[in-house]
Motif scaffolding. Structure first.
Motif, PDB file in Angstrom:
ATOM      1  N   ARG A 146     -21.059  -4.211  40.584  1.00 24.83           N
ATOM      2  CA  ARG A 146     -20.650  -4.908  39.355  1.00 24.83           C
ATOM      3  C   ARG A 146     -21.018  -4.100  38.118  1.00 24.83           C
ATOM      4  O   ARG A 146     -20.257  -4.033  37.157  1.00 24.83           O
ATOM      5  CB  ARG A 146     -21.311  -6.270  39.281  1.00 24.83           C
ATOM      6  CG  ARG A 146     -20.348  -7.371  39.376  1.00 24.83           C
ATOM      7  CD  ARG A 146     -21.075  -8.710  39.234  1.00 24.83           C
ATOM      8  NE  ARG A 146     -20.377  -9.697  39.977  1.00 24.83           N
ATOM      9  CZ  ARG A 146     -19.290 -10.306  39.543  1.00 24.83           C
ATOM     10  NH1 ARG A 146     -18.802 -10.027  38.369  1.00 24.83           N
ATOM     11  NH2 ARG A 146     -18.686 -11.185  40.293  1.00 24.83           N
ATOM     12  N   GLY A 147     -22.211  -3.518  38.146  1.00 27.26           N
ATOM     13  CA  GLY A 147     -22.648  -2.705  37.011  1.00 27.26           C
ATOM     14  C   GLY A 147     -21.700  -1.553  36.744  1.00 27.26           C
ATOM     15  O   GLY A 147     -21.415  -1.220  35.586  1.00 27.26           O
ATOM     16  N   LEU A 148     -21.181  -0.957  37.810  1.00 25.98           N
ATOM     17  CA  LEU A 148     -20.204   0.126  37.658  1.00 25.98           C
ATOM     18  C   LEU A 148     -18.890  -0.409  37.107  1.00 25.98           C
ATOM     19  O   LEU A 148     -18.352   0.122  36.128  1.00 25.98           O
ATOM     20  CB  LEU A 148     -19.964   0.806  39.003  1.00 25.98           C
ATOM     21  CG  LEU A 148     -18.794   1.779  39.039  1.00 25.98           C
ATOM     22  CD1 LEU A 148     -19.126   3.036  38.257  1.00 25.98           C
ATOM     23  CD2 LEU A 148     -18.396   2.087  40.460  1.00 25.98           C
ATOM     24  N   LEU A 157      -9.380  -7.330  31.892  1.00 25.98           N
ATOM     25  CA  LEU A 157      -8.927  -7.234  33.285  1.00 25.98           C
ATOM     26  C   LEU A 157     -10.035  -7.514  34.296  1.00 25.98           C
ATOM     27  O   LEU A 157      -9.765  -7.710  35.475  1.00 25.98           O
ATOM     28  CB  LEU A 157      -8.352  -5.838  33.548  1.00 25.98           C
ATOM     29  CG  LEU A 157      -7.177  -5.398  32.686  1.00 25.98           C
ATOM     30  CD1 LEU A 157      -6.838  -3.941  32.954  1.00 25.98           C
ATOM     31  CD2 LEU A 157      -5.991  -6.290  32.948  1.00 25.98           C
ATOM     32  N   LEU A 158     -11.276  -7.523  33.828  1.00 26.79           N
ATOM     33  CA  LEU A 158     -12.423  -7.578  34.743  1.00 26.79           C
ATOM     34  C   LEU A 158     -12.450  -8.828  35.612  1.00 26.79           C
ATOM     35  O   LEU A 158     -12.682  -8.731  36.824  1.00 26.79           O
ATOM     36  CB  LEU A 158     -13.732  -7.448  33.960  1.00 26.79           C
ATOM     37  CG  LEU A 158     -14.988  -7.299  34.804  1.00 26.79           C
ATOM     38  CD1 LEU A 158     -14.904  -6.041  35.662  1.00 26.79           C
ATOM     39  CD2 LEU A 158     -16.216  -7.255  33.926  1.00 26.79           C
ATOM     40  N   SER A 159     -12.203  -9.991  35.051  1.00 25.83           N
ATOM     41  CA  SER A 159     -12.283 -11.231  35.825  1.00 25.83           C
ATOM     42  C   SER A 159     -11.288 -11.221  36.994  1.00 25.83           C
ATOM     43  O   SER A 159     -11.664 -11.510  38.140  1.00 25.83           O
ATOM     44  CB  SER A 159     -12.026 -12.431  34.922  1.00 25.83           C
ATOM     45  OG  SER A 159     -12.075 -13.616  35.683  1.00 25.83           O
ATOM     46  N   ALA A 164     -10.082 -10.732  43.020  1.00 23.41           N
ATOM     47  CA  ALA A 164      -9.019 -10.438  43.985  1.00 23.41           C
ATOM     48  C   ALA A 164      -9.612 -10.313  45.389  1.00 23.41           C
ATOM     49  O   ALA A 164     -10.718  -9.787  45.557  1.00 23.41           O
ATOM     50  CB  ALA A 164      -8.308  -9.151  43.598  1.00 23.41           C
ATOM     51  N   PRO A 165      -8.914 -10.786  46.428  1.00 26.55           N
ATOM     52  CA  PRO A 165      -9.370 -10.572  47.813  1.00 26.55           C
ATOM     53  C   PRO A 165      -9.512  -9.072  48.086  1.00 26.55           C
ATOM     54  O   PRO A 165      -8.753  -8.261  47.550  1.00 26.55           O
ATOM     55  CB  PRO A 165      -8.260 -11.183  48.658  1.00 26.55           C
ATOM     56  CG  PRO A 165      -7.546 -12.130  47.748  1.00 26.55           C
ATOM     57  CD  PRO A 165      -7.676 -11.556  46.372  1.00 26.55           C
ATOM     58  N   LEU A 166     -10.479  -8.710  48.920  1.00 29.26           N
ATOM     59  CA  LEU A 166     -10.811  -7.302  49.141  1.00 29.26           C
ATOM     60  C   LEU A 166      -9.598  -6.457  49.535  1.00 29.26           C
ATOM     61  O   LEU A 166      -9.385  -5.379  48.977  1.00 29.26           O
ATOM     62  CB  LEU A 166     -11.911  -7.168  50.189  1.00 29.26           C
ATOM     63  CG  LEU A 166     -12.403  -5.739  50.444  1.00 29.26           C
ATOM     64  CD1 LEU A 166     -12.998  -5.131  49.176  1.00 29.26           C
ATOM     65  CD2 LEU A 166     -13.410  -5.711  51.567  1.00 29.26           C
ATOM     66  N   HIS A 183      -0.709  -2.447  36.505  1.00 28.55           N
ATOM     67  CA  HIS A 183       0.027  -3.699  36.313  1.00 28.55           C
ATOM     68  C   HIS A 183      -0.592  -4.744  37.211  1.00 28.55           C
ATOM     69  O   HIS A 183      -0.551  -4.619  38.425  1.00 28.55           O
ATOM     70  CB  HIS A 183       1.509  -3.540  36.667  1.00 28.55           C
ATOM     71  CG  HIS A 183       2.226  -2.602  35.746  1.00 28.55           C
ATOM     72  ND1 HIS A 183       2.514  -1.324  36.086  1.00 28.55           N
ATOM     73  CD2 HIS A 183       2.652  -2.777  34.480  1.00 28.55           C
ATOM     74  CE1 HIS A 183       3.136  -0.721  35.094  1.00 28.55           C
ATOM     75  NE2 HIS A 183       3.232  -1.591  34.094  1.00 28.55           N
ATOM     76  N   GLY A 184      -1.164  -5.787  36.621  1.00 30.48           N
ATOM     77  CA  GLY A 184      -1.764  -6.856  37.424  1.00 30.48           C
ATOM     78  C   GLY A 184      -3.029  -6.382  38.088  1.00 30.48           C
ATOM     79  O   GLY A 184      -3.622  -5.391  37.724  1.00 30.48           O
ATOM     80  N   VAL A 185      -3.463  -7.143  39.099  1.00 30.26           N
ATOM     81  CA  VAL A 185      -4.666  -6.760  39.841  1.00 30.26           C
ATOM     82  C   VAL A 185      -4.349  -6.642  41.259  1.00 30.26           C
ATOM     83  O   VAL A 185      -4.009  -6.930  42.134  1.00 30.26           O
ATOM     84  CB  VAL A 185      -5.801  -7.771  39.589  1.00 30.26           C
ATOM     85  CG1 VAL A 185      -6.985  -7.487  40.457  1.00 30.26           C
ATOM     86  CG2 VAL A 185      -6.206  -7.724  38.146  1.00 30.26           C
TER      87      VAL A 185
END
Length: 185
Positions: A146-148, A157-159, A164-166, A183-185
């Protein structure tokens, strides 16, 4: 200390109610070097089922050439897909490509997997010691990961990126790396 253990002593008698080794009962019976070896093995847990060998590709866990052939065909059918072509096209070291392939096949040994195979004494992450260490935790949710991500992903975009599923998350990031498009996640 006796060189012989009474035959009536069972492994289950040496496991505490919490499922760990009962060192107060084991220590008087065995020399320290044997106790050190025992400490590396997780006691059997009823909820894990019996500890037996078997072929994971059949319901009966019995190896057949047909099941091996099917397993290889299934593996091969995923390999030439676009995501695999993209992985091998990435301008990254070979060891990272191999890691991505193993991860996408869900074949990494994390603490959850090690614990199930009696190779670890806990499922907890060795870094944060708070959550179960599966690949999702290692790559997305551990405090170290998470820190990275907080430093390199735009806050807007972080949330979505972290939720997102792995499998989707990895495939999306591989596509971004090969196309340069976000585009998107």
């Amino acid at each position: 200390m006796s060189n012989e253990i009474a035959p009536s002593v069972m492994v289950a008698d040496m496991v505490s109610a919490s499922g760990s080794w009962d060192w107060t009962r084991l220590s008087p019976l065995l020399p320290p070097e044997i106790l050190d070896q025992i400490a590396t093995v997780q006691p059997l847990q009823d909820w894990l089922g019996s500890d037996t060998q078997g072929w994971r590709c059949t319901d009966t866990r019995q190896f057949t050439t047909n099941s091996a052939y099917s397993f290889l065909i299934d593996m091969d059918s995923t390999a030439p897909g676009p995501i695999w072509k993209r992985v091998w096209a990435l301008p990254i070291p070979q060891r990272v490509k191999t890691f991505l392939q193993v991860t996408l096949h869900n074949q990494n040994l994390n603490n959850v997997e090690r614990f199930q195979h009696h190779l670890a004494s806990s499922t907890l992450c060795d870094i944060c010691r708070f959550n179960m260490e599966d690949m999702n935790h290692i790559l997305q949710h551990c405090v170290a990961a998470r820190g990275l991500w907080v430093r390199v992903i735009h806050p807007d975009l972080l949330s979505d990126f972290m939720q997102a599923p792995l499998d989707d998350w990895m495939q999306h990031n591989i596509v971004i790396s090969t196309t340069g498009s976000i585009h998107g996640v």
